[in-house]
Design an enzyme around this catalytic site. Structure first.
Site, PDB file in Angstrom:
ATOM      1  N   TYR A 101     -62.184  -8.607  -5.446  1.00  0.00           N
ATOM      2  CA  TYR A 101     -61.620  -7.931  -6.607  1.00  0.00           C
ATOM      3  C   TYR A 101     -62.724  -7.744  -7.637  1.00  0.00           C
ATOM      4  CZ  TYR A 101     -57.260  -9.687  -4.503  1.00  0.00           C
ATOM      5  OH  TYR A 101     -56.231 -10.001  -3.640  1.00  0.00           O
ATOM      6  N   HIS A 171     -59.613 -13.948   3.526  1.00  0.00           N
ATOM      7  CA  HIS A 171     -58.926 -12.740   3.053  1.00  0.00           C
ATOM      8  C   HIS A 171     -58.390 -11.887   4.200  1.00  0.00           C
ATOM      9  CE1 HIS A 171     -58.937 -10.074  -0.798  1.00  0.00           C
ATOM     10  NE2 HIS A 171     -57.789 -10.024  -0.171  1.00  0.00           N
ATOM     11  N   PRO A 251     -45.491  -8.335  -4.684  1.00  0.00           N
ATOM     12  CA  PRO A 251     -44.058  -8.625  -4.636  1.00  0.00           C
ATOM     13  C   PRO A 251     -43.208  -7.592  -5.366  1.00  0.00           C
ATOM     14  CG  PRO A 251     -45.123 -10.019  -6.256  1.00  0.00           C
ATOM     15  CD  PRO A 251     -46.224  -9.298  -5.532  1.00  0.00           C
ATOM     16  N   GLY A 253     -43.931  -4.291  -5.031  1.00  0.00           N
ATOM     17  CA  GLY A 253     -44.132  -3.015  -4.346  1.00  0.00           C
ATOM     18  C   GLY A 253     -45.064  -2.074  -5.086  1.00  0.00           C
ATOM     19  N   GLY A 255     -45.531  -1.546  -8.099  1.00  0.00           N
ATOM     20  CA  GLY A 255     -44.860  -0.859  -9.195  1.00  0.00           C
ATOM     21  C   GLY A 255     -43.578  -0.146  -8.819  1.00  0.00           C
ATOM     22  N   PHE A 256     -43.368   0.115  -7.543  1.00  0.00           N
ATOM     23  CA  PHE A 256     -42.193   0.867  -7.110  1.00  0.00           C
ATOM     24  C   PHE A 256     -40.893   0.157  -7.456  1.00  0.00           C
ATOM     25  CE2 PHE A 256     -39.146   2.149  -3.733  1.00  0.00           C
ATOM     26  CZ  PHE A 256     -39.105   3.512  -3.993  1.00  0.00           C
TER      27      PHE A 256
END
Length: 382
Positions: A101, A171, A251, A253, A255-256
């Site tokens: 990241y 990872h 968890p 999605g 932002g969905f």
């Protein structure tokens, strides 16, 4: 208050337009109104859960986007520190990062943010991508060679400003390196006190068994949410069998599940959601049935859609600990409050009956990214 509904009215999901950066809303001044509402509500700490033998807050926080969010904008570093500190003040003790990241930059941000309370929290981070440790440049493929792992961990300790990593994940499983070699070097790091626990991300199930037989795996981290339920087939039963904790990434999605995306949303260049077929213009309208279900329960439970989504995950198993990511203070406060949302037996049955009737169209990731998931490590030569 469902501030994600307010986000829509503020223009975050304009028909036919790119999904605008959340920062544009935050700067509008209305975020202060939301925070004022939250400040009037007594916040309850999310409580504790066990990942294997490791105790953490029942909801963690993913800091992946604190160096660059989905829309490719750069968040304010002091504000990211403030969110990290406020998360801790509100009972969050589980913080999730990775060398990939940034690369490298998010670990620095987290190390800076938690310095004053480092000994009271759990830091998770991840190795495994082929990243130049001096420049942060991404090189092709993966790298879990034992000597490279040791080098990566030394850099992590410096970036995180700590003397140990509480939970170190691989990872992605490296198809060139036997998992026995990976676990062997992790055991050495545990003996040295530089690592306390370890886990695997998106692994093949046989690799999990082989790793666990050498040294107990503390946690598996996979994508899992109302939008993607793949782990229910093999990985979750395996975790239950072996006593391994489970940490869902994404968890919400991406932002969905918060209501920030609608059937007309189009994504900005560089936003990975723009190349996920589940969010394509062809599939989004059908997939909105899931959002409508969540919104129905959001109204019924007087909770935000994100809280319903996280509460559903928490209700699955007592050893599941979601790590929603955010770069917004109001989002963090809302997510942390999800542990207070409970389902009765009848509500749970009704919710899942309607959920199981919904079929999500499209793949969760591009094929080139999916190829790194559910990989089995090669057998160790005798």
């Amino acid at each position: 208050m469902d501030r994600r509904s307010i986000l829509k009215t503020a223009g975050l999901a304009l028909a036919g337009s790119a999904l605008l950066p959340f920062a544009s809303f935050a700067n509008s001044g209305r975020e202060d109104i939301i925070l004022e509402e939250y400040n009037q509500i007594p916040l309850t700490a999310p409580g504790k859960r066990k990942l294997g033998k490791l105790e953490v807050s029942s909801i963690g926080i993913g800091v992946q986007n604190m160096s660059r969010n989905y829309q490719t904008t750069i968040p304010s570093r002091p504000e990211m520190h403030r969110i990290i500190r406020s998360a801790y003040d509100n009972g969050v003790t589980f913080f999730d990062a990775a060398e990939a990241y940034g690369p490298l930059e998010v670990e620095k941000i987290l190390g800076e943010g938690v310095q004053s309370f480092r000994d009271k929290i759990t830091i998770a981070t991840k190795f495994g991508w082929n990243i130049d440790q001096e420049t942060g440049k991404r090189l092709p493929g993966l790298n879990s060679q034992p000597e490279h792992i040791k080098m990566v961990v030394e850099g992590m300790l410096k970036r995180l400003r700590t003397d140990r990593i509480d939970l170190l994940y691989q990872h992605r499983v490296d198809p060139q390196v036997p998992i026995e070699d990976v676990v062997g070097v992790i055991q050495d790091l545990i003996k040295e006190g530089k690592v306390l626990h370890y886990g695997l991300c998106e692994p093949g199930h046989q690799t999990v068994r082989r790793a666990h037989a050498i040294h107990p795996v503390t946690a598996i981290q996979n994508e899992y949410s109302l939008l993607w339920r793949g782990p229910e087939k093999v990985i979750l039963p395996l975790c239950e069998e072996l006593g391994i904790g489970f940490v869902p990434w994404s968890p919400l999605g991406v932002g969905f599940l918060t209501g920030a995306i609608d059937s007309n949303t189009r994504f900005a260049p560089g936003d990975i959601r723009g190349i996920e077929s589940r969010f394509s213009p062809e599939n989004l309208p059908a997939n909105m049935a899931l959002v409508e279900l969540i919104q129905k329960w959001s109204i019924a439970k007087k909770a935000a859609p994100a809280q319903i989504s996280l509460a559903w995950l928490l209700a699955q198993k007592p050893w599941i600990v979601p790590i929603p990511g955010t770069t917004q203070m109001a989002h963090m406060l809302e997510n942390t409050g999800a542990s207070q949302i409970k389902f009765t037996a009848n509500e749970w049955q009704e919710f899942n009956k309607d959920l199981n009737a919904i079929k999500i169209a499209g793949e969760r990731l591009p094929a080139g990214v999916l190829a790194f998931s559910d990989v089995e490590a090669p057998e160790k030569k005798k």
